[in-house]
Design an enzyme around this catalytic site. Structure first.
Site, PDB file in Angstrom:
ATOM      1  N   ASP A 207       0.863  -1.074   0.048  1.00 24.63           N
ATOM      2  CA  ASP A 207      -0.040   0.036   0.047  1.00 24.63           C
ATOM      3  C   ASP A 207       0.754   1.326   0.067  1.00 24.63           C
ATOM      4  OD1 ASP A 207      -2.945   0.974   0.447  1.00 24.63           O
ATOM      5  OD2 ASP A 207      -1.839   1.825   1.947  1.00 24.63           O
ATOM      6  N   GLU A 265       1.719  -0.592  -5.103  1.00 26.62           N
ATOM      7  CA  GLU A 265       0.661   0.400  -5.213  1.00 26.62           C
ATOM      8  C   GLU A 265       1.668   1.972  -5.185  1.00 26.62           C
ATOM      9  OE1 GLU A 265      -3.329   2.729  -3.578  1.00 26.62           O
ATOM     10  OE2 GLU A 265      -1.592   2.442  -2.574  1.00 26.62           O
TER      11      GLU A 265
HETATM   12  C1  GLC Z   1      -4.575   2.968  -0.510  1.00 28.52           C
HETATM   13  C2  GLC Z   1      -5.431   2.069  -0.679  1.00 28.52           C
HETATM   14  C3  GLC Z   1      -6.815   2.728   0.022  1.00 28.52           C
HETATM   15  C4  GLC Z   1      -6.440   3.473   1.329  1.00 28.52           C
HETATM   16  C5  GLC Z   1      -5.002   4.185   1.395  1.00 28.52           C
HETATM   17  C6  GLC Z   1      -4.507   4.500   2.827  1.00 28.52           C
HETATM   18  O1  GLC Z   1      -4.364   4.012  -1.660  1.00 28.52           O
HETATM   19  O2  GLC Z   1      -5.826   1.464  -1.678  1.00 28.52           O
HETATM   20  O3  GLC Z   1      -7.770   2.144   0.037  1.00 28.52           O
HETATM   21  O4  GLC Z   1      -7.345   4.378   1.805  1.00 28.52           O
HETATM   22  O5  GLC Z   1      -4.015   3.491   0.556  1.00 28.52           O
HETATM   23  O6  GLC Z   1      -4.034   3.525   3.414  1.00 28.52           O
END
Ligand code: GLC
Length: 541
Positions: A207, A265
């Protein structure tokens, strides 16, 4: 790079299905999905024909951001079950030949994490505070935040504590950012990685992978930092130091065999994302360029080519993704008059998508997505053609981004609604009690699994057919060749012995004479022409 490919590098062509545990299946009837619910449905997932599952967070968490606020990284929240439930899920998936990757949230913890609680109870300058980013404020009495950074969820990225210091949170105030320059933080995450690797997980979805290191001195930033075209920018994102973290993690994973992986991500320009998947770092990164593409043949082609080139240059494969838990599902997005806008939510007051058109296009675009070489990510429910709940009354919304912006932004709840399993059952078969943490719209009955199963023309059957063909024809490991297009709104390509025609326009287009392998709708092809907003796979001759 194919010559370096080993059997172990299963992710290179894998189709990975994202499970959002809150909304997949609720075995205990409390209205919140759980791990036992996932286990109950493993046969469904195996029959769909996917290679792996990615589980969004199920760890102990006060759920301020639906579990992306973790208070204990090595335990299951009672909402979702127990560690034994997790072990059963993992064993059941492995028995069926499916891998499992889990979500890792290393940029921030929950404010309920024992470390943050300790930090709050400790004085400024203490070792407990040094695990997070506490700073004195500006202004005569420190009454102003230490810098001008804004939270991704709206408002200042700083919150003040009782003794006057401030702490940084790039997301909600209940999600304090760690200080990754403190070695204790790295050591703790090594422990977390080893905990799950030893339990047998096949990898991690990381994440906010581009956020952990901030520019020294935390300087002000006057540019846009949030979700602008091309990704995040500013001194809080994509600092070189993050790569040291992934090199360390790469070495840790390797100790457990050469079949463990990480997917980043990182909302950045593709050239910058590629740096996260160099051979000694992560194995994959989400391709958000593809997800944010407009319904436009030339743009899609450019993005596909660029993605393949850029990931190929670092020896990785590309991932193709259309939907996830952070934005409107593509069946709804593609039904908007500007199909390419990527709103986080569609609400009662917004333009409503054309549901039939959105579904037509969703079924067509998946035929492009699954024909491309590399790996693909599916978001739970897209195999049903599921739209968002686009008329959810605001009082149900739980997304912190919605509340932090006074309802102006955020509101990712519409794509997080519990799945419909049975059209006639309470909560559409999400559980037996009829309870559900978010309301489901009435039209979910039309999309329920029991209405689609064994129906040859259903979206579910289409996904099953495509996933089987993709495997049989080895498309994930294949090579893409563009063929001349008869019109500027038509894409034509070949991957191995599969010839793909995607008609993004409304007017029909003539097809070459070739055996039909799959069509996006039962009426996509007639008289050797392909209807608008439709696609086919033909056997290349
Ligand atoms: C990422 C996740 C999202 C979350 C954010 C903070 O973007 O996909 O759902 O709110 O991180 O952890």
């Amino acid at each position: 790079m194919t010559q370096h490919m080993t059997q172990q590098q299963w992710w290179r062509d894998a189709v990975i299905y994202q499970i959002y545990p809150r909304s997949f299946m609720d075995a205990n009837g409390d209205g919140m999905g759980d791990l036992a619910g996932v286990t109950e449905r493993l046969d469904y997932l195996a029959a769909l024909g996917i290679d792996a599952l990615w589980l969004s967070p199920f760890y102990r968490s006060p759920q301020a951001d639906a579990g992306y606020d973790v208070s204990d990284y090595c335990d299951v929240d009672p909402l979702f079950g127990t560690l034994e439930d997790f072990d059963r899920l993992l064993a059941g998936a492995h028995e069926r030949g499916m891998r499992v990757i889990v979500d890792l949230v290393p940029n921030h913890s929950s404010s309920e994490h024992v470390w943050f609680q300790e930090a709050l109870a400790s004085p400024p300058g203490s070792p407990a505070r040094a695990r997070y980013l506490f700073r004195d404020g500006r202004g005569e009495h420190g009454e102003l935040p230490p810098n001008n950074w804004q939270s991704i969820f709206g408002g200042a990225a700083w919150t003040r504590v009782d003794d006057g210091q401030w702490y940084l949170h790039m997301f909600d105030s209940a999600q304090p950012d760690f200080d990754w320059t403190n070695p204790e933080v790295g050591d703790e995450f090594e422990r977390v990685l080893r905990f799950w690797l030893a339990r047998g997980v096949d990898g991690f979805r990381v994440d906010v992978a581009h956020g952990m290191i901030k520019q020294p001195g935390l300087p002000d930033w006057d540019g846009e930092q949030v979700m602008v075209e091309g990704g995040n920018r500013g001194p809080m994102w994509d600092q070189d130091g993050v790569h040291d973290i992934y090199r360390r993690w790469h070495r840790i994973l390797a100790e457990y065999g050469d079949d463990r992986m990480m997917v980043a991500e990182a909302w950045l320009k593709p050239e910058r994302v590629a740096r996260y998947i160099r051979p000694d770092e992560m194995q994959q990164a989400f391709n958000f360029d593809y997800l944010t593409a407009h319904w436009d043949a030339a743009e899609l082609r450019t993005i596909i080519d660029r993605s393949l080139t850029i990931t190929g240059e670092v020896g990785a494969t590309t991932t193709w993704v259309m939907s996830n838990h952070d934005g409107v599902r593509h069946a709804s997005r593609l039904g908007l008059s500007n199909p390419g806008a990527r709103p986080q939510k569609i609400g009662i007051g917004d333009e409503q998508p054309d549901e039939a058109l959105g579904l037509r296009r969703a079924r067509a675009i998946i035929m492009l997505t699954l024909a491309l070489p590399g790996s693909a990510y599916l978001y739970q429910g897209e195999e049903l053609g599921l739209p968002d709940h686009t008329r959810m009354p605001d009082r149900y919304r739980q997304d912190p981004g919605f509340h932090r912006t006074g309802g102006e932004d955020g509101g990712r709840d519409g794509c997080r609604v519990p799945l419909p399993w049975r059209a006639e059952a309470p909560a559409f078969g999400f559980n037996d009690s009829g309870e559900r943490w978010l309301p489901q719209p009435d039209n979910y009955a039309d999309y329920a699994v029991d209405r689609q199963r064994d129906q040859p023309d259903s979206t579910l059957s289409l996904y099953q057919r495509l996933l089987k063909l993709r495997r049989d024809h080895n498309l994930g490991q294949g090579e893409l060749t563009w063929a001349p297009s008869p019109r500027e709104d038509v894409l034509v390509l070949t991957n191995g012995d599969v010839h793909v025609v995607l008609n993004l326009g409304d007017a029909p287009v003539a097809l070459p004479a070739a055996p039909l392998l799959a069509q996006s709708r039962p009426d996509a092809v007639s008289d050797a022409t392909l209807a608008g907003n439709a696609a086919v796979w033909l056997r290349a001759t």
